[in-house]
Design an enzyme around this catalytic site. Structure first.
Site, mmCIF file in Angstrom:
data_model
loop_
_atom_site.group_PDB
_atom_site.id
_atom_site.type_symbol
_atom_site.label_atom_id
_atom_site.label_comp_id
_atom_site.label_asym_id
_atom_site.label_seq_id
_atom_site.Cartn_x
_atom_site.Cartn_y
_atom_site.Cartn_z
ATOM 1 N N PHE A 128 1.772 12.976 3.977
ATOM 2 C CA PHE A 128 0.866 12.852 5.128
ATOM 3 C C PHE A 128 1.478 11.885 6.136
ATOM 4 O O PHE A 128 1.757 10.733 5.785
ATOM 5 C CB PHE A 128 -0.454 12.307 4.572
ATOM 6 C CG PHE A 128 -1.578 12.058 5.530
ATOM 7 C CD1 PHE A 128 -2.440 13.089 5.891
ATOM 8 C CD2 PHE A 128 -1.823 10.785 6.027
ATOM 9 C CE1 PHE A 128 -3.526 12.850 6.734
ATOM 10 C CE2 PHE A 128 -2.910 10.532 6.868
ATOM 11 C CZ PHE A 128 -3.763 11.575 7.218
ATOM 12 N N SER A 137 -3.099 0.518 12.079
ATOM 13 C CA SER A 137 -4.565 0.486 12.159
ATOM 14 C C SER A 137 -5.075 1.213 13.399
ATOM 15 O O SER A 137 -6.074 1.925 13.345
ATOM 16 C CB SER A 137 -5.048 -0.969 12.187
ATOM 17 O OG SER A 137 -4.817 -1.577 10.940
ATOM 18 N N ILE A 162 5.699 6.697 4.422
ATOM 19 C CA ILE A 162 5.192 8.009 4.016
ATOM 20 C C ILE A 162 5.332 8.170 2.499
ATOM 21 O O ILE A 162 6.402 8.526 1.988
ATOM 22 C CB ILE A 162 5.912 9.147 4.781
ATOM 23 C CG1 ILE A 162 5.812 8.906 6.301
ATOM 24 C CG2 ILE A 162 5.311 10.506 4.399
ATOM 25 C CD1 ILE A 162 4.403 8.703 6.840
ATOM 26 N N ARG A 250 -9.810 7.708 0.980
ATOM 27 C CA ARG A 250 -10.279 6.362 0.619
ATOM 28 C C ARG A 250 -10.999 6.377 -0.727
ATOM 29 O O ARG A 250 -11.014 5.362 -1.435
ATOM 30 C CB ARG A 250 -11.134 5.797 1.763
ATOM 31 C CG ARG A 250 -10.247 5.438 2.949
ATOM 32 C CD ARG A 250 -10.959 5.183 4.258
ATOM 33 N NE ARG A 250 -9.947 4.979 5.309
ATOM 34 C CZ ARG A 250 -10.167 5.015 6.612
ATOM 35 N NH1 ARG A 250 -11.399 5.237 7.060
ATOM 36 N NH2 ARG A 250 -9.187 4.821 7.474
ATOM 37 N N ARG A 275 -5.302 -14.763 -28.622
ATOM 38 C CA ARG A 275 -4.691 -16.054 -28.277
ATOM 39 C C ARG A 275 -5.614 -17.208 -28.705
ATOM 40 O O ARG A 275 -6.825 -17.161 -28.473
ATOM 41 C CB ARG A 275 -4.477 -16.100 -26.767
ATOM 42 C CG ARG A 275 -4.093 -17.433 -26.213
ATOM 43 C CD ARG A 275 -2.645 -17.764 -26.524
ATOM 44 N NE ARG A 275 -2.321 -19.096 -26.029
ATOM 45 C CZ ARG A 275 -1.094 -19.569 -25.961
ATOM 46 N NH1 ARG A 275 -0.058 -18.835 -26.368
ATOM 47 N NH2 ARG A 275 -0.880 -20.785 -25.499
ATOM 48 N N GLN A 286 -16.171 -20.648 -22.896
ATOM 49 C CA GLN A 286 -17.031 -20.105 -21.839
ATOM 50 C C GLN A 286 -16.246 -19.863 -20.529
ATOM 51 O O GLN A 286 -16.559 -18.934 -19.776
ATOM 52 C CB GLN A 286 -18.187 -21.071 -21.590
ATOM 53 C CG GLN A 286 -19.462 -20.368 -21.269
ATOM 54 C CD GLN A 286 -20.644 -21.305 -21.226
ATOM 55 O OE1 GLN A 286 -20.550 -22.426 -20.726
ATOM 56 N NE2 GLN A 286 -21.763 -20.849 -21.733
ATOM 57 N N GLN A 348 -4.732 -15.325 -14.923
ATOM 58 C CA GLN A 348 -5.254 -16.648 -15.298
ATOM 59 C C GLN A 348 -5.592 -16.687 -16.796
ATOM 60 O O GLN A 348 -5.284 -17.658 -17.487
ATOM 61 C CB GLN A 348 -6.519 -16.940 -14.457
ATOM 62 C CG GLN A 348 -6.834 -18.409 -14.326
ATOM 63 C CD GLN A 348 -5.751 -19.158 -13.557
ATOM 64 O OE1 GLN A 348 -4.995 -18.572 -12.793
ATOM 65 N NE2 GLN A 348 -5.652 -20.450 -13.807
ATOM 66 N N GLU A 375 -4.222 3.517 3.640
ATOM 67 C CA GLU A 375 -5.389 4.358 3.977
ATOM 68 C C GLU A 375 -6.499 3.545 4.658
ATOM 69 O O GLU A 375 -7.683 3.749 4.432
ATOM 70 C CB GLU A 375 -5.868 5.135 2.742
ATOM 71 C CG GLU A 375 -4.734 6.031 2.237
ATOM 72 C CD GLU A 375 -5.147 7.219 1.436
ATOM 73 O OE1 GLU A 375 -6.270 7.697 1.619
ATOM 74 O OE2 GLU A 375 -4.317 7.678 0.628
ATOM 75 N N GLY A 376 -6.027 2.618 5.497
ATOM 76 C CA GLY A 376 -6.936 1.745 6.232
ATOM 77 C C GLY A 376 -7.054 0.403 5.543
ATOM 78 O O GLY A 376 -7.477 0.328 4.393
#
Ligand code: CAA
Length: 392
Positions: A128, A137, A162, A250, A275, A286, A348, A375-376
């Site tokens: 495309f 944009s 592309i 999208r 781990r 927590q 993390q 795609e934006g």
């Protein structure tokens, strides 16, 4: 109270396509993903297999070589493939959403028979061409032009980033075909052009932060003649073809983002149970539990937005009054930014190992980032969403 109902259950066919994709992804895609990424290798064998499975034309009617399924099925399969390898996912997404879909919607019968059918079957590949070196944009401001000549059009211009470009057999290309001399307002037209057409050339492939196995390149059109029957849709209405296509694309990218995040979450859960620190496995802390909770909640929220957009696109197939521009933009915006956040947390949780190429979450992190751009960009999605909320 009225007795409404809302069904979050997938149909049997949707579950079947998800399970087929999950199985293929686990057995054939996932074992290769690290190697594909490391060597920036185009997964030719996986592309061929996806064609055989019907994954390259999922929502294309069977009479034109597709699997004849719905867009929710497409979103499900995209998530599964992308969870294993986001590069393989976007190759699939470009072929389905950005090439096949506009031909289904706007293509002539001849284009559907001769071009769409082999591409939907996976015998040929599509790409495309909208973005240009100086126009991303602000897509209307492209420099590529097509001039009317006897029997066709002569195209001059360049398109970049592309995806699938180096390997594609066809491109859907957007060019300016009319400019008002007083107002400067332009009109665009879409064309479908085979690789190998005289005057259509391709640069060497790009090198990128992520999705390294999904090759992209810049393509050039120099005095490139295409016949009249290369026009897709109506002359002068190409921008609408591009925008309507991206409303579907999208959903594909949102699903790719879901897959990347799903993979990062699953690896994090697995790692946290193995781990140890401070005398217990880290899933008992927590701090880790809260990260896992946020990752899972955001992933589900993004999935619901994506399925809603896909379900609306399915409605739009039969009811032309249905638009899903805002819902697709919301799904893409939220899923892409969620994917980056989830992949960030996955690293993390893994600590130093997460930063190492020995573990897949660093690839997830690099791959997630593109979903906020192509795609934006996220900013473009916000423009589309705000325009819809503020109109009227
Ligand atoms: N469906 C149909 N028509 C639409 C539409 C839609 N979703 N959105 C806009 N249009 C129509 C409008 O109705 C309008 O028509 P009229 O002239 O008849 O009134 C026309 O298109 C122009 O609309 P706008 O005035 O809203 O256009 P704009 O210039 O302000 O641009 C934009 C709007 C949303 C910013 C658009 O330029 C855009 O989406 N930009 C981002 C481009 C993009 O996503 N590029 C991605 C490239 S592909 C890619 O990334 C592939 C890959 O590698 C995987």
């Amino acid at each position: 109270l009225s007795s409404g109902s809302m069904d979050f259950e997938l149909t049997e066919t949707q579950r079947m396509i998800r399970d087929t994709a999950r199985d293929f992804a686990a057995k054939e895609v996932a074992p290769k993903a690290a190697e594909l990424d490391k060597n920036e290798r185009w997964p030719a064998e996986l592309v061929a297999k996806m064609g055989e499975l019907g994954f390259l034309g999922i929502a294309v009617p069977e009479e034109y070589g597709g699997a004849g399924l719905d867009h929710v099925s497409y979103a499900l399969a995209m998530e599964e493939i992308s969870a294993a390898c986001a590069s393989t996912g976007v190759i699939m997404s470009v072929n389905n959403s950005l090439f096949c879909d506009p031909l289904v919607k706007f293509g002539s019968e001849k284009q559907k028979k001769e071009i769409l059918t082999p591409v939907a079957r996976g015998e040929k590949l599509g790409c495309f061409g909208l973005t240009e070196p100086m126009s991303g944009s602000d897509a209307q401001t492209m420099a590529t032009v097509a001039k009317k000549v006897d029997g066709g059009w002569v195209i001059d211009g360049a398109k970049n980033w592309i995806t699938n470009g180096p390997h594609a057999d066809y491109i859907i290309l957007f060019a300016i075909t009319e400019k008002d001399p007083t107002t400067g307002k332009v009109k665009h037209t879409a064309f479908v052009i085979p690789s190998g057409t005289a005057g259509f050339t391709k640069n060497a492939r790009d090198h990128k932060l992520g999705i390294k196995a999904a090759h992209s390149c810049t393509v050039f059109f120099e005095n490139c003649f295409v016949p009249d029957d290369a026009v897709v849709g109506k002359v002068g209405e190409g921008f609408k073809v591009a925008m309507a296509t991206l409303d579907g694309g999208r959903i594909g990218i949102a699903s790719q983002a879901l897959g990347i995040a799903k993979a990062a979450l699953e690896k994090s859960v697995q790692y946290a149970k193995e781990r140890k620190s401070f005398g217990v496995t880290i899933d008992k802390h927590q701090a880790i539990q809260f990260m896992i909770a946020d990752m899972g909640t955001e992933l589900d929220a993004a999935r619901l937005l994506t399925w809603r957009a896909a379900a609306l696109k399915d409605k739009a197939v039969t009811d032309k009054s249905v638009r899903h521009s805002m819902e697709s933009a919301q799904a893409k915006l939220y899923a892409s930014e969620m994917s980056t956040r989830v992949a960030h947390k996955a690293i993390q949780i893994h600590g130093g190992y997460g930063y190492s190429t020995e573990f897949p979450v660093e690839r997830n992190y690099r791959d997630a980032r593109i979903t906020e751009l192509y795609e934006g960009t996220s900013e473009i999605q916000r423009i589309v969403i705000a325009a819809n909320l503020l109109k009227g």
